[in-house]
Scaffold this motif. Structure first.
Motif, PDB file in Angstrom:
ATOM      1  N   MET A 182       0.827  -1.212   0.000  1.00  0.00           N
ATOM      2  CA  MET A 182       0.000   0.000   0.000  1.00  0.00           C
ATOM      3  C   MET A 182       0.864   1.268   0.000  1.00  0.00           C
ATOM      4  O   MET A 182       0.546   2.252  -0.678  1.00  0.00           O
ATOM      5  CB  MET A 182      -0.939   0.005   1.208  1.00  0.00           C
ATOM      6  CG  MET A 182      -2.013  -1.069   1.148  1.00  0.00           C
ATOM      7  SD  MET A 182      -3.065  -0.894  -0.325  1.00  0.00           S
ATOM      8  CE  MET A 182      -4.200  -2.245  -0.070  1.00  0.00           C
ATOM      9  N   GLU A 183       1.951   1.248   0.751  1.00  0.00           N
ATOM     10  CA  GLU A 183       2.846   2.409   0.765  1.00  0.00           C
ATOM     11  C   GLU A 183       3.451   2.647  -0.613  1.00  0.00           C
ATOM     12  O   GLU A 183       3.559   3.802  -1.067  1.00  0.00           O
ATOM     13  CB  GLU A 183       3.958   2.195   1.806  1.00  0.00           C
ATOM     14  CG  GLU A 183       3.472   2.332   3.243  1.00  0.00           C
ATOM     15  CD  GLU A 183       4.578   2.029   4.246  1.00  0.00           C
ATOM     16  OE1 GLU A 183       5.669   1.566   3.810  1.00  0.00           O
ATOM     17  OE2 GLU A 183       4.355   2.241   5.449  1.00  0.00           O
ATOM     18  N   ASN A 184       3.831   1.570  -1.295  1.00  0.00           N
ATOM     19  CA  ASN A 184       4.381   1.703  -2.641  1.00  0.00           C
ATOM     20  C   ASN A 184       3.359   2.309  -3.601  1.00  0.00           C
ATOM     21  O   ASN A 184       3.684   3.187  -4.408  1.00  0.00           O
ATOM     22  CB  ASN A 184       4.843   0.342  -3.165  1.00  0.00           C
ATOM     23  CG  ASN A 184       6.077  -0.173  -2.436  1.00  0.00           C
ATOM     24  OD1 ASN A 184       6.825   0.601  -1.833  1.00  0.00           O
ATOM     25  ND2 ASN A 184       6.289  -1.475  -2.486  1.00  0.00           N
ATOM     26  N   LEU A 185       2.112   1.844  -3.490  1.00  0.00           N
ATOM     27  CA  LEU A 185       1.064   2.341  -4.372  1.00  0.00           C
ATOM     28  C   LEU A 185       0.734   3.803  -4.088  1.00  0.00           C
ATOM     29  O   LEU A 185       0.516   4.605  -5.008  1.00  0.00           O
ATOM     30  CB  LEU A 185      -0.195   1.485  -4.223  1.00  0.00           C
ATOM     31  CG  LEU A 185      -0.074   0.044  -4.747  1.00  0.00           C
ATOM     32  CD1 LEU A 185      -1.275  -0.782  -4.295  1.00  0.00           C
ATOM     33  CD2 LEU A 185       0.040   0.019  -6.256  1.00  0.00           C
ATOM     34  N   GLU A 186       0.720   4.162  -2.807  1.00  0.00           N
ATOM     35  CA  GLU A 186       0.434   5.550  -2.449  1.00  0.00           C
ATOM     36  C   GLU A 186       1.537   6.475  -2.960  1.00  0.00           C
ATOM     37  O   GLU A 186       1.265   7.585  -3.431  1.00  0.00           O
ATOM     38  CB  GLU A 186       0.274   5.684  -0.941  1.00  0.00           C
ATOM     39  CG  GLU A 186      -0.245   7.047  -0.501  1.00  0.00           C
ATOM     40  CD  GLU A 186      -0.664   7.076   0.949  1.00  0.00           C
ATOM     41  OE1 GLU A 186      -1.369   8.025   1.330  1.00  0.00           O
ATOM     42  OE2 GLU A 186      -0.300   6.151   1.706  1.00  0.00           O
ATOM     43  N   ASN A 187       2.780   6.011  -2.888  1.00  0.00           N
ATOM     44  CA  ASN A 187       3.910   6.806  -3.392  1.00  0.00           C
ATOM     45  C   ASN A 187       3.845   6.989  -4.911  1.00  0.00           C
ATOM     46  O   ASN A 187       4.412   7.933  -5.451  1.00  0.00           O
ATOM     47  CB  ASN A 187       5.231   6.156  -2.998  1.00  0.00           C
ATOM     48  CG  ASN A 187       5.496   6.239  -1.508  1.00  0.00           C
ATOM     49  OD1 ASN A 187       4.992   7.139  -0.828  1.00  0.00           O
ATOM     50  ND2 ASN A 187       6.288   5.312  -0.982  1.00  0.00           N
ATOM     51  N   GLU A 188       3.145   6.062  -5.563  1.00  0.00           N
ATOM     52  CA  GLU A 188       3.010   6.150  -7.016  1.00  0.00           C
ATOM     53  C   GLU A 188       1.847   7.049  -7.437  1.00  0.00           C
ATOM     54  O   GLU A 188       1.639   7.282  -8.633  1.00  0.00           O
ATOM     55  CB  GLU A 188       2.809   4.747  -7.604  1.00  0.00           C
ATOM     56  CG  GLU A 188       4.036   3.856  -7.462  1.00  0.00           C
ATOM     57  CD  GLU A 188       3.743   2.418  -7.861  1.00  0.00           C
ATOM     58  OE1 GLU A 188       2.748   2.208  -8.599  1.00  0.00           O
ATOM     59  OE2 GLU A 188       4.480   1.512  -7.450  1.00  0.00           O
ATOM     60  N   GLY A 189       1.058   7.522  -6.460  1.00  0.00           N
ATOM     61  CA  GLY A 189      -0.006   8.461  -6.793  1.00  0.00           C
ATOM     62  C   GLY A 189      -1.418   7.938  -6.663  1.00  0.00           C
ATOM     63  O   GLY A 189      -2.378   8.679  -6.936  1.00  0.00           O
ATOM     64  N   TYR A 190      -1.572   6.678  -6.269  1.00  0.00           N
ATOM     65  CA  TYR A 190      -2.929   6.170  -6.063  1.00  0.00           C
ATOM     66  C   TYR A 190      -3.534   6.853  -4.835  1.00  0.00           C
ATOM     67  O   TYR A 190      -2.848   7.082  -3.837  1.00  0.00           O
ATOM     68  CB  TYR A 190      -2.930   4.650  -5.885  1.00  0.00           C
ATOM     69  CG  TYR A 190      -2.635   3.915  -7.165  1.00  0.00           C
ATOM     70  CD1 TYR A 190      -3.660   3.613  -8.069  1.00  0.00           C
ATOM     71  CD2 TYR A 190      -1.327   3.540  -7.506  1.00  0.00           C
ATOM     72  CE1 TYR A 190      -3.391   2.952  -9.262  1.00  0.00           C
ATOM     73  CE2 TYR A 190      -1.058   2.878  -8.704  1.00  0.00           C
ATOM     74  CZ  TYR A 190      -2.098   2.597  -9.569  1.00  0.00           C
ATOM     75  OH  TYR A 190      -1.822   1.954 -10.759  1.00  0.00           O
TER      76      TYR A 190
END
Length: 329
Positions: A182-190
């Protein structure tokens, strides 16, 4: 419009429709697409109501800016899509099939993805998860279960699913694994809203450790999500009659109280020749509705009183009231 509704429903498994019940625009009807609300009259402007209509999640009569709308949310042919063919997927596929889902399993490991391991699956997709979007068609009434062997595969799947419609998206894994993904996805802009729609860790907390127990918890959560809102019942006899070009009057229960045998959204098509498909409960209400169809010209509602408390009732002892919508098609 009903032919269009059923055609779209077969393609995507979920559709929202709306009809204005009163006021100067009574009878205006539309259905929701990716491009917005498509109505019977292209000159009518649905924009003032779109935001409120989009937030409605169950079938029934809704009030928006003083106007009464009958909103129907149809769902049929649910699809369960298992991403990963490991030990949890096998019982999940079996239970899913028992519950009436069309089951797809995807994994790049062909030795895992066999008919011996998944005898109940409808479709096996031997391909890397990067090809998910190309190999599995988008479908609104879809329930995705991510059970890959690592967070890299999880992320690949989640990214593609978040960009398409779905009813349920769940991901297996420890809280640490889920947090990293989830942290990776949030960092990608989701967005936070997108990520909060993911059920992770997956399943209801039943405390099970065995693959079958985990599968039960996954499908229990899916059933809970599937049934959390009241949807319109899709009568296939009515659908097939419409698709065959039958014309007549569509009769729909739009509200009820008391002991009416059929729920809101139940439909019956009364053909011009008097033949009927589907049912709104049988008995006196259905009999009176069929009789009334001969005088229907434009959409209108009729209330049937099921008690003996008032003059002009149907003389029934069950009590309550049924409001019925008549639409000529």
């Amino acid at each position: 419009m009903y032919r269009e509704i059923y055609h779209i429903l077969e393609k995507q498994g979920k559709l929202k429709t709306v009809l204005i019940l009163d006021g100067e625009h009574q009878g205006q009807k539309a259905y929701r697409t990716d491009l917005g609300w498509q109505g019977t009259d292209p000159r009518f402007d649905w924009h003032p109501y779109e935001e409120a209509l989009d937030q409605i999640e169950e079938t029934g009569i809704k009030q928006i800016y003083g106007v009464s709308f009958f909103v129907e949310i149809y769902m049929k042919n649910p699809r369960l899509i298992l991403l990963g063919a490991g030990h949890v997927s096998c019982p999940t596929a079996k239970i899913g099939k028992m519950l009436g889902f069309h089951v797809t399993v995807m994994d790049e490991r062909e030795e895992f993805l066999t008919k011996d391991r998944f005898p109940d699956a409808d479709v096996l997709v031997p391909a890397p998860f990067e090809e998910l979007s190309a190999r599995i068609p988008a479908y609104a009434n879809a329930y995705y279960v991510i059970v890959t062997r690592g967070h890299a595969g999880d992320g690949i799947c989640v990214r593609q699913i978040l960009d398409r419609p779905y009813t349920y998206l769940g991901m297996i894994g420890s809280r640490t694994k889920v947090r990293i993904t989830m942290e990776n996805l949030e960092n990608e802009g989701y967005t936070r809203e997108q990520l909060e729609s993911v059920h992770a860790p997956i399943g209801l907390p039943l405390g099970g450790q065995m693959p079958t127990e985990i599968a039960v918890s996954i499908m229990a959560e899916i059933v809970k999500v599937k049934n959390q809102h009241y949807m319109a019942y899709c009568d296939e006899d009515v659908q097939h009659a419409v698709e065959a070009g039958r014309t007549g009057v569509m009769v729909t229960i739009i509200s009820k109280s008391g002991s009416s045998p059929r729920g809101v959204g139940s439909k019956m098509l009364v053909g011009d020749d008097g033949k009927t498909w589907g049912s709104i409960g049988g008995g006196r209400v259905e009999y009176e509705a069929i009789r009334y169809c001969t005088q229907v010209v434009s959409p209108e509602c009729v209330s049937y009183n099921l008690s003996n408390a008032e003059q002009g009732n149907l003389g029934m002892i069950c009590g309550g009231q049924v409001d019925v919508l008549f639409e000529r098609i």
